[in-house]
Design a protein around this motif. Structure first.
Motif, short mmCIF file in Angstrom:
data_model
loop_
_atom_site.label_atom_id
_atom_site.label_comp_id
_atom_site.label_asym_id
_atom_site.label_seq_id
_atom_site.Cartn_x
_atom_site.Cartn_y
_atom_site.Cartn_z
N SER A 43 33.36 37.24 38.20
CA SER A 43 32.80 38.60 38.10
C SER A 43 31.34 38.69 38.53
CB SER A 43 32.93 39.11 36.66
OG SER A 43 32.02 38.44 35.80
N GLY A 44 30.61 37.58 38.43
CA GLY A 44 29.19 37.62 38.71
C GLY A 44 28.34 37.88 37.49
N GLY A 45 28.97 38.12 36.33
CA GLY A 45 28.21 38.34 35.11
C GLY A 45 28.01 39.82 34.81
N MET A 46 27.55 40.10 33.61
CA MET A 46 27.42 41.46 33.11
C MET A 46 26.64 42.37 34.06
SD MET A 46 28.01 43.57 30.47
CE MET A 46 28.08 42.77 28.85
N PHE A 47 25.50 41.92 34.52
CA PHE A 47 24.63 42.81 35.28
C PHE A 47 25.14 43.06 36.69
CE2 PHE A 47 21.69 40.93 32.07
CZ PHE A 47 21.48 42.10 31.34
N ARG A 48 25.61 42.01 37.37
CA ARG A 48 26.09 42.19 38.74
C ARG A 48 27.47 42.84 38.78
NH1 ARG A 48 23.36 37.14 42.07
NH2 ARG A 48 21.96 36.53 40.38
N ASP A 49 28.23 42.70 37.71
CA ASP A 49 29.56 43.29 37.65
C ASP A 49 29.54 44.71 37.11
OD1 ASP A 49 32.47 43.36 37.63
OD2 ASP A 49 32.33 43.08 35.46
N PHE A 50 28.78 44.93 36.04
CA PHE A 50 28.84 46.18 35.27
C PHE A 50 27.61 47.06 35.53
CE2 PHE A 50 30.61 47.46 30.80
CZ PHE A 50 30.80 48.76 31.24
N SER A 51 26.42 46.48 35.38
CA SER A 51 25.19 47.27 35.43
C SER A 51 24.91 47.85 36.81
CB SER A 51 23.99 46.42 35.00
OG SER A 51 24.15 45.94 33.70
N VAL A 52 25.45 47.25 37.86
CA VAL A 52 25.20 47.79 39.20
C VAL A 52 25.62 49.25 39.28
CG1 VAL A 52 25.20 45.64 40.50
CG2 VAL A 52 27.37 46.78 40.03
N HIS A 53 26.68 49.63 38.56
CA HIS A 53 27.10 51.03 38.57
C HIS A 53 26.02 51.92 37.96
CE1 HIS A 53 31.17 50.90 40.13
NE2 HIS A 53 31.43 49.84 39.39
N ASP A 54 25.41 51.47 36.88
CA ASP A 54 24.36 52.26 36.25
C ASP A 54 23.11 52.33 37.12
OD1 ASP A 54 25.42 53.16 33.68
OD2 ASP A 54 25.56 51.03 33.22
N PHE A 55 22.74 51.22 37.73
CA PHE A 55 21.56 51.24 38.59
C PHE A 55 21.79 52.17 39.78
CE2 PHE A 55 20.60 46.96 36.64
CZ PHE A 55 19.50 47.42 35.94
N ASP A 56 23.00 52.14 40.35
CA ASP A 56 23.28 53.06 41.45
C ASP A 56 23.28 54.50 40.96
OD1 ASP A 56 24.21 53.49 44.32
OD2 ASP A 56 25.76 54.54 43.16
N ALA A 57 23.87 54.74 39.79
CA ALA A 57 23.91 56.11 39.26
C ALA A 57 22.51 56.62 38.94
CB ALA A 57 24.78 56.16 38.01
N LEU A 58 21.64 55.76 38.43
CA LEU A 58 20.27 56.18 38.15
C LEU A 58 19.55 56.57 39.44
CD1 LEU A 58 19.16 53.58 35.47
CD2 LEU A 58 19.20 56.07 35.18
N ARG A 59 19.71 55.78 40.48
CA ARG A 59 19.09 56.11 41.76
C ARG A 59 19.65 57.42 42.31
NH1 ARG A 59 20.21 53.25 45.84
NH2 ARG A 59 18.20 53.48 46.93
N PHE A 60 20.96 57.60 42.18
CA PHE A 60 21.61 58.81 42.68
C PHE A 60 21.16 60.04 41.90
CE2 PHE A 60 25.41 61.59 41.95
CZ PHE A 60 25.40 62.22 43.19
N VAL A 61 21.14 59.95 40.59
CA VAL A 61 20.82 61.11 39.75
C VAL A 61 19.34 61.47 39.82
CG1 VAL A 61 20.68 61.91 37.36
CG2 VAL A 61 22.78 60.84 38.19
N THR A 62 18.48 60.48 39.72
CA THR A 62 17.05 60.76 39.62
C THR A 62 16.34 60.83 40.96
OG1 THR A 62 16.35 58.43 39.45
CG2 THR A 62 17.00 59.56 37.40
N GLY A 63 16.91 60.20 41.99
CA GLY A 63 16.23 60.12 43.26
C GLY A 63 15.07 59.14 43.25
N GLU A 64 15.00 58.29 42.23
CA GLU A 64 13.92 57.33 42.09
C GLU A 64 14.46 55.91 42.19
OE1 GLU A 64 11.46 58.00 38.68
OE2 GLU A 64 11.49 60.18 38.91
N GLU A 65 13.53 54.97 42.33
CA GLU A 65 13.90 53.56 42.42
C GLU A 65 13.60 52.84 41.10
OE1 GLU A 65 15.48 52.28 44.91
OE2 GLU A 65 15.31 54.05 46.19
N VAL A 66 14.38 51.81 40.83
CA VAL A 66 14.08 50.92 39.71
C VAL A 66 12.94 50.00 40.13
CG1 VAL A 66 14.99 49.10 38.22
CG2 VAL A 66 16.48 50.99 38.94
N VAL A 67 11.88 49.94 39.30
CA VAL A 67 10.73 49.11 39.68
C VAL A 67 10.53 47.91 38.76
CG1 VAL A 67 9.53 50.98 40.86
CG2 VAL A 67 9.09 50.57 38.43
N GLN A 68 11.07 47.98 37.53
CA GLN A 68 10.91 46.84 36.61
C GLN A 68 12.00 46.87 35.55
OE1 GLN A 68 6.96 45.24 35.16
NE2 GLN A 68 7.69 46.11 33.22
N VAL A 69 12.45 45.69 35.13
CA VAL A 69 13.44 45.57 34.06
C VAL A 69 13.03 44.46 33.09
CG1 VAL A 69 15.34 46.39 35.52
CG2 VAL A 69 14.89 43.94 35.33
#
Length: 331
Positions: free
Chosen positions: A161-187
């Protein structure tokens, strides 16, 4: 239009079934690394079985890649080299450099490639993006995303699967970029195994959180578990200076209120992602067929997949090294 489906397992077969409903699709061809599975699905759905991927590429006008994750990069590279418009399930690859190699080829060959981030086609997430774009939310203060699987995955799935973040969280990171129009800069991410030891055997987790800073300055929290006894729970909450909204709060939300006058648990909580995102998957396939026909641009690009992967990799580094990680470090 003749459309191929490479990989007819838990994602590919439903895609084939959706394609069957389209008047634009004259024939559906299926292929899988498991010839028995491909023959079975072809027989069940009365589709054309093709024994090899090369033959599939030579026989179709458009392609859906839903094979095992580790095969995506090779299959997508081949479809791009063949000039076949492609809908590819995420990820391109779990490896950033390999992903970028494929993206460079996509740009070089100018072949339409749509990535399988179905939340971009979900009515709730689309409404959130429209609200933010119109200024209705005002200044975004904070956000929260929730991802709870109904049941732990199989050991075979966890292994690749690649692990929790590469398997699952990628959907949230893409959705955040799509919804907000902003980039993730730090985690800053933390993980643990609370109950399901099988995840630990593959250096994975069954529970995780990550704080996240967006390029506009908003702060947020992403939370995950691999087991929710009430069902499949995907939400995004946005808190701004003009409004506070949530995506995923409907009568089928698998969450119980303990307030005396709170809403009761719905009679049919979402059992899995197929059910929760049924409309989104259909809209995603509709959009792809329009892309393949040249009727609309790609709305979920390979570049988007790379940016979501970078954020997931940053979470892996953060969890491993117990520190905040800027996306600028992930190159």
């Amino acid at each position: 239009m003749r459309v191929g489906v490479a990989g007819v397992g838990r994602i590919g077969r439903p895609h084939a079934e959706r394609l069957m409903a389209h008047s634009d699709v004259a024939e559906i061809l299926v292929q899988d690394a498991s010839t028995d599975l491909a023959r079975s699905v072809a027989g069940d759905l009365d589709l054309r079985y093709v024994p090899t991927y090369d033959e599939l590429l030579q026989s179709v006008d458009a392609l859906v890649i839903a094979a095992t994750t580790t095969a995506h990069a090779e299959l997508l590279q081949a479809s791009v080299e063949a000039g076949v418009p492609t809908l590819c399930e995420k990820p391109i690859s779990h490896d950033l450099q390999r992903s970028r190699e494929v993206v460079a080829l996509i740009h070089q060959r100018n072949v339409p490639v749509q990535m399988g981030f179905q939340r971009r086609f979900d009515p709730g997430f689309q409404a959130a993006a429209d609200l933010v774009a119109a200024g209705g939310l005002g200044t975004l203060y904070t956000f929260r995303t929730t991802g709870h699987d109904p049941e732990p995955a199989t050991e075979a799935y966890i292994a690749g699967s690649g692990g929790m973040f590469r398997d699952f969280s990628v959907h949230d990171f893409d959705a955040l970029r799509f919804v907000t129009g902003e980039e993730v800069v730090q985690v800053f991410a933390q993980t643990t195994v609370r109950k399901w030891d099988v995840y630990g055997r593959f250096d994975d987790c069954d529970t995780a959180i990550a704080t996240c800073t967006l390029s506009g300055g908003a702060l947020g929290l992403l939370s995950y578990t691999r087991h929710n006894p009430l069902g499949y729970d995907i939400r995004m909450e946005l808190f701004g200076s003009r409004d506070s909204v949530v995506v995923g709060w409907d009568p089928r939300l698998p969450l119980r209120s303990l307030e005396p006058t709170g809403p009761p648990l719905g009679a049919e909580p979402y059992p899995d992602f197929h059910d929760r995102f049924a409309d989104a998957y259909s809209a995603e396939v509709d959009a792809f067929l329009d892309v393949a026909r040249g009727r609309q641009p790609v709305r979920s690009t390979a570049d988007d997949a790379v940016e979501a992967l970078r954020a997931a990799i940053a979470c892996d580094i953060s969890s491993r090294e117990n520190r905040p990680v800027a996306l600028a470090e992930v190159t």
